[in-house]
Design a protein around this motif. Sequence first.
Motif, mmCIF file in Angstrom:
data_model
loop_
_atom_site.group_PDB
_atom_site.id
_atom_site.type_symbol
_atom_site.label_atom_id
_atom_site.label_comp_id
_atom_site.label_asym_id
_atom_site.label_seq_id
_atom_site.Cartn_x
_atom_site.Cartn_y
_atom_site.Cartn_z
ATOM 1 N N ASP A 86 0.777 -1.360 -0.035
ATOM 2 C CA ASP A 86 -0.117 -0.010 0.182
ATOM 3 C C ASP A 86 0.738 1.112 0.017
ATOM 4 O O ASP A 86 0.579 2.054 -0.649
ATOM 5 N N ALA A 87 1.824 1.232 0.883
ATOM 6 C CA ALA A 87 2.638 2.543 0.776
ATOM 7 C C ALA A 87 3.388 2.934 -0.228
ATOM 8 O O ALA A 87 3.535 3.918 -0.717
ATOM 9 N N PHE A 88 3.830 1.777 -1.060
ATOM 10 C CA PHE A 88 4.664 2.061 -2.410
ATOM 11 C C PHE A 88 3.647 2.383 -3.197
ATOM 12 O O PHE A 88 3.865 3.233 -4.318
ATOM 13 N N GLU A 89 2.434 1.904 -3.330
ATOM 14 C CA GLU A 89 1.406 2.105 -4.522
ATOM 15 C C GLU A 89 1.247 3.865 -4.344
ATOM 16 O O GLU A 89 0.885 4.429 -5.139
ATOM 17 N N VAL A 90 0.622 3.975 -3.033
ATOM 18 C CA VAL A 90 0.119 5.507 -2.625
ATOM 19 C C VAL A 90 1.420 6.278 -2.888
ATOM 20 O O VAL A 90 1.045 7.262 -3.516
ATOM 21 N N ALA A 91 2.519 5.991 -2.561
ATOM 22 C CA ALA A 91 3.628 6.933 -2.886
ATOM 23 C C ALA A 91 3.851 7.105 -4.385
ATOM 24 O O ALA A 91 4.296 8.130 -4.698
ATOM 25 N N ARG A 92 3.713 6.052 -5.140
ATOM 26 C CA ARG A 92 3.893 5.957 -6.470
ATOM 27 C C ARG A 92 2.942 7.188 -7.421
ATOM 28 O O ARG A 92 3.225 7.823 -8.185
#
Length: 312
Positions: free
Chosen positions: A258-264
């Motif tokens: 989730d963190a990596f997807e949102v940050a993307r």
Amino acid sequence: MPLHLPPGATHLATRPLSREDATAVTALMAACELHDVGAVVIEEADIVGDWQRPAFDLSTQTVGVLDEGRLVAYAEVYKGRWVDAAVHPGHRGLGIGTALSHWTRAVGARDGGTVVGQPVPGGSPGERLLSALGYRTLWTSWVLELPAGRAIEPQPLPQGYAVREPRDDDDLRATWTVNEDAFLEWSDRERATFEEWAATVTHRPGFEPWQLRLVVDPSDTVVGMAFVVVSNGSAYVDKLAVRRDERGKGLARALLVDAFEVARTHGGERSELSTDSRTGALGLYEKVGMQVTSVWRHWAADVAPAAAVVEH
């Protein structure tokens, strides 16, 4: 606490740092990172966040070394234990690093510490210096990256669980509790206050609620958290924790995805994090496809009791 520079450095000046020096410290550390590991990861918000912690006193816990007004080295000691110090590559070999080491140990003793230490890149000049000065390695850290274009396989949450942003102060305090409880299982330090935690998270310059990812159980209780920062096109998960009794359900992996997807969606094309040998989590991150990009080691030295420290 005065910094005693070597005799050959009479052209240099020293003074405590102030908030206005954050930009200069960032530039100094960036030059060191580029030279020692080939990449810059520091940003000014990191410095500002650390310096605004309630227990940190710039006037007594920092020192800067200047050459014709330009900052070429600095050191700080937080709570008599945690050191950050750097010498510009162009000013190494003059004895400044050794002088900073003596200063940090003296400050640590003055402030009631028994050990001072800091992380330095493996194989770097800083590591060789600390080894020569009698420091010892306490643990190893790794920076890992998820290669561009690669994604972590999604991890479904258990029924009734969800990931969301914080909504209010109660959420933030619950998140702090989960974070501190998890890290204190293996970290040898005192518990950070909520205000200290908030200084580097919610009060960090540029903070937005989407950066703090919370896993809540069916009763909407916070049981896991992640804090992600986007800088220079990279998403960096700075904190990741799951409550002890909620582990084994895939919550950490779900938070990471989730963190990596949102940050993307906020410009973080590359995905990074760090872990160290005290956590035992390196294998977990390697299993999801992350690769080690740099190795750091935490070097520490004992300090003399405050009564034994003599200023000269």
